[in-house]
Design an enzyme around this catalytic site. Sequence first.
Site, mmCIF file in Angstrom:
data_model
loop_
_atom_site.group_PDB
_atom_site.id
_atom_site.type_symbol
_atom_site.label_atom_id
_atom_site.label_comp_id
_atom_site.label_asym_id
_atom_site.label_seq_id
_atom_site.Cartn_x
_atom_site.Cartn_y
_atom_site.Cartn_z
ATOM 1 N N ASN A 117 -43.311 -34.887 31.078
ATOM 2 C CA ASN A 117 -42.820 -34.382 32.353
ATOM 3 C C ASN A 117 -42.382 -35.546 33.253
ATOM 4 O O ASN A 117 -42.268 -35.409 34.452
ATOM 5 C CB ASN A 117 -43.919 -33.554 33.024
ATOM 6 C CG ASN A 117 -43.414 -32.851 34.259
ATOM 7 O OD1 ASN A 117 -42.216 -32.614 34.411
ATOM 8 N ND2 ASN A 117 -44.315 -32.544 35.169
ATOM 9 N N CYS A 645 -34.672 -25.986 35.403
ATOM 10 C CA CYS A 645 -33.874 -27.090 35.928
ATOM 11 C C CYS A 645 -33.790 -28.242 34.942
ATOM 12 O O CYS A 645 -34.606 -28.352 34.052
ATOM 13 C CB CYS A 645 -34.377 -27.547 37.288
ATOM 14 S SG CYS A 645 -36.115 -27.350 37.570
ATOM 15 N N GLU A 667 -29.710 -25.798 36.539
ATOM 16 C CA GLU A 667 -29.182 -27.043 37.092
ATOM 17 C C GLU A 667 -27.861 -27.355 36.400
ATOM 18 O O GLU A 667 -27.804 -27.422 35.183
ATOM 19 C CB GLU A 667 -30.196 -28.160 36.841
ATOM 20 C CG GLU A 667 -29.901 -29.460 37.527
ATOM 21 C CD GLU A 667 -29.127 -30.429 36.654
ATOM 22 O OE1 GLU A 667 -28.719 -31.462 37.167
ATOM 23 O OE2 GLU A 667 -28.885 -30.143 35.465
ATOM 24 N N HIS A 696 -31.716 -32.860 44.607
ATOM 25 C CA HIS A 696 -32.540 -34.060 44.462
ATOM 26 C C HIS A 696 -31.986 -35.233 45.263
ATOM 27 O O HIS A 696 -32.601 -36.282 45.340
ATOM 28 C CB HIS A 696 -32.652 -34.453 42.984
ATOM 29 C CG HIS A 696 -33.214 -33.341 42.170
ATOM 30 N ND1 HIS A 696 -32.410 -32.444 41.505
ATOM 31 C CD2 HIS A 696 -34.477 -32.946 41.956
ATOM 32 C CE1 HIS A 696 -33.174 -31.553 40.912
ATOM 33 N NE2 HIS A 696 -34.426 -31.833 41.168
HETATM 34 C C1 MET Z 1 -39.043 -27.156 39.508
HETATM 35 S S1 MET Z 1 -38.454 -25.583 39.680
HETATM 36 C C2 MET Z 1 -38.976 -25.094 41.252
HETATM 37 C C3 MET Z 1 -38.944 -23.637 41.465
HETATM 38 C C4 MET Z 1 -39.647 -23.159 42.688
HETATM 39 N N1 MET Z 1 -39.510 -21.742 42.845
HETATM 40 C C5 MET Z 1 -39.107 -23.886 43.898
HETATM 41 O O1 MET Z 1 -38.172 -23.409 44.457
HETATM 42 O O2 MET Z 1 -39.584 -24.917 44.284
HETATM 43 ZN ZN LIG Z 2 -36.120 -26.176 39.590
#
Ligand code: MET
Ligand SMILES: [Zn+2]
Length: 758
Positions: A117, A645, A667, A696
Amino acid sequence: MSISHIIGMPRIGENREIKFAIESFWNKKYNENDLKYIFNKICLKNWNLQSYYNISYITVGDFCLYDHVLNMLTILGAIPTRFNFNTKNINYKKYFQMARGNKNNKPMEMTKWFNTNYHYLVPEWTKNIKFKNGKYNWLLNNIRKAKSIYKNIKVTIIGPLTLLYLGKKKGNLKNKLFLLKKIINGYKILLLKIKKEGINIIQIEEPILTLKLKKEWLIAFKKVYKEFKKININILLVTYFEELKNYNLIKKLPIYGIHIDIINNNFKNIGKFLNIWSNKKIISIGIINGRNIWKTNIIKKILKLKKLSIKYKNNLWISSSCSFLHIPLNLKNEFLIDNEIKKWLSFAKQKIKEIKYISDFLKNNIKLSNKYIYKNLISINNKKKSFKNKNKLVEKEFKIIKKKKYNRFSSFKNRKKKQFKKYNLPIFPTTLIGSFPQTKEIRNLRFLFKNKKINYLNYLNKIRNEIKLNINLQEKLNLDVLVHGEPERNDMVEYFGEQLWGFEFTSNGWVQSYGTRCVKPPIIYGDIYRPNSITKNISKFSQSLTLKPVKGMLTGPITMIKWSFTRNDQKIKYTAIQMSIALKKEVYDLKKNGIKIIQIDEPAFKEGLPIKKRERKKYLKIAVKCFKISCGNIEDEIQIHTHMCYSKFNNILKYISKMNADVITIETSRSNMNILNNFKKFKYSNDIGPGIYDIHSPKIPNIIDIVKLIKKTYKVINYKKIWINPDCGLKTRNWKETIESLKNMVIACKIIRKNLLK
Ligand code: MET
Ligand SMILES: [Zn+2]
């Protein structure tokens, strides 16, 4: 005798000092020197820890401020050419600009480091890229500092072929290996400089050696290491995360030694390799798991190593399977973990101690009756005997669930008709991924409540107020499908885990996810069970504030598992199904309480994909099954969304489509919508929300750019299938950026609707 070492340390510091220092630098409260000071302090602490436990070689070069791939590029002078930076003059400001973007440039793409991760920044390989005039001193100064204190040092760098392999071809570069000669020369310059510092062991990390490589890459390996041999420095070639492959190649490379991740190999397989690996060379065995937080069964490991120790003697090195980057630093900082469970755990610092004791034993410095080893055995046995990890209720549910199929009642086409009519959705419906900015005030509010400084009612009122503001804002912005903004959630996994049985939490167990972003993965120690509804009340409240649909927001089963530390006493598959059953109950609760659209986030879906090809199908089937258990058999009117994402979906679209979510938000903006081509080729039938701007980066997307991107989407995909949304949640952004970006997004969307309807 045996030598001990580690592959690398966590970089964030015991209290995430690095995160706060970098953020202060971004806010102009810290200057470059302040940052350097913190940088050195953390390096020293990490080195001292290794020295304290008598680790034979202290590893230097594993530390960096944002990302080790970007660091390597900077050190080599191979930064993306589009930034137009003079490679010699890179400073921290420019370094962070490459990671986060600047006025003229998008940030570098980010993607997951193998199956972890952790996200690295993707190298950009253009024809004219140079591996020259790098910031060698970034590494050399670090080496000098370490050398002034410690005698035995080993320097680590990412290997040239892994670096090349992980990068992306840009412009008219046809084959990454066209850069081979240049990269070899670049590395040779660096290796010579390192050698000049008096270093004679260099750890070169080439994790791609565990992948199935095409012939041209195998040939490249031979070339590279033959060239490096000329430098005359001892190379420890390091592999990790997967089974070692390419035995014959490795055997022939002119290297000093090889490191094998024995956690992801088994001794039987590796036996074949060891048969051909001479005892004149170093064999480093990564026997301590660098990816999980469970205490090592020391005696078991010792027994496994004994034979090797006879064959390799001094040439047997004992190590962690991979860098400790992926686990928290120190268990001693945990005061809230259940006392019994705490005894089962071991973080980076404790794992270094495990390495020390194993190597001490092999050196005949201690006996099996040693107090530490004895205590270790007791905790391992206590865990096996404990009742904490089993739950009869879960066993029962599990049996019922196993046999059913969990398909939606009718086809997507039918469902869509019903859903669009019922919720009165326009073409190009707009929505958000879930979270809104997590301001200091919100964090503080949760902190106060958690520490019992404010009572529940007071807390609830404030959270509800926040939700009201979020809903009002979205109505004002004229979004179509709303979210409540997740102010009650610290982290999407932690929030659910805290309300489920079988999860335990650390208070300081941070792990770097990318740059300054850290996560605190929960620890799954037992059977997962949902005692009470988790999101019902908040979702119901949010929906009561508006006539537009507000999405129920859940974290999917695979993500819950992937972003936690999982059990070492049960197959992950069972844990994942237990999690899906808990979510299924949650989905039913939401439905019963009038929630019409439910999003089940699965950002870790792709990351869970095994590196080994032959294991992928099995994984994907289970992952799809889990999703379907959570939300498969539910009425047509209920619209199920999922969100993923950073994913390149190329080979797994078939399975994503089997999940049969009504809408998937993904994404795409960083790659300029290129990912969509795959959806077209595959003829993906359900709706898609290709993220039309990158959350980001602090950059605010302008209307024209968004319009262009949206136009790109419906060139590839039927416009009736497209949703408009950012590419992920907004929790890392501030309000100003958020509001301006969303305004632009909605305006762009309206322009498109108008144009198309004309
Ligand atoms: C890493 S995905 C994040 C999804 C979550 N529902 C958010 O909007 O933060
Ligand atoms: Zn996300």
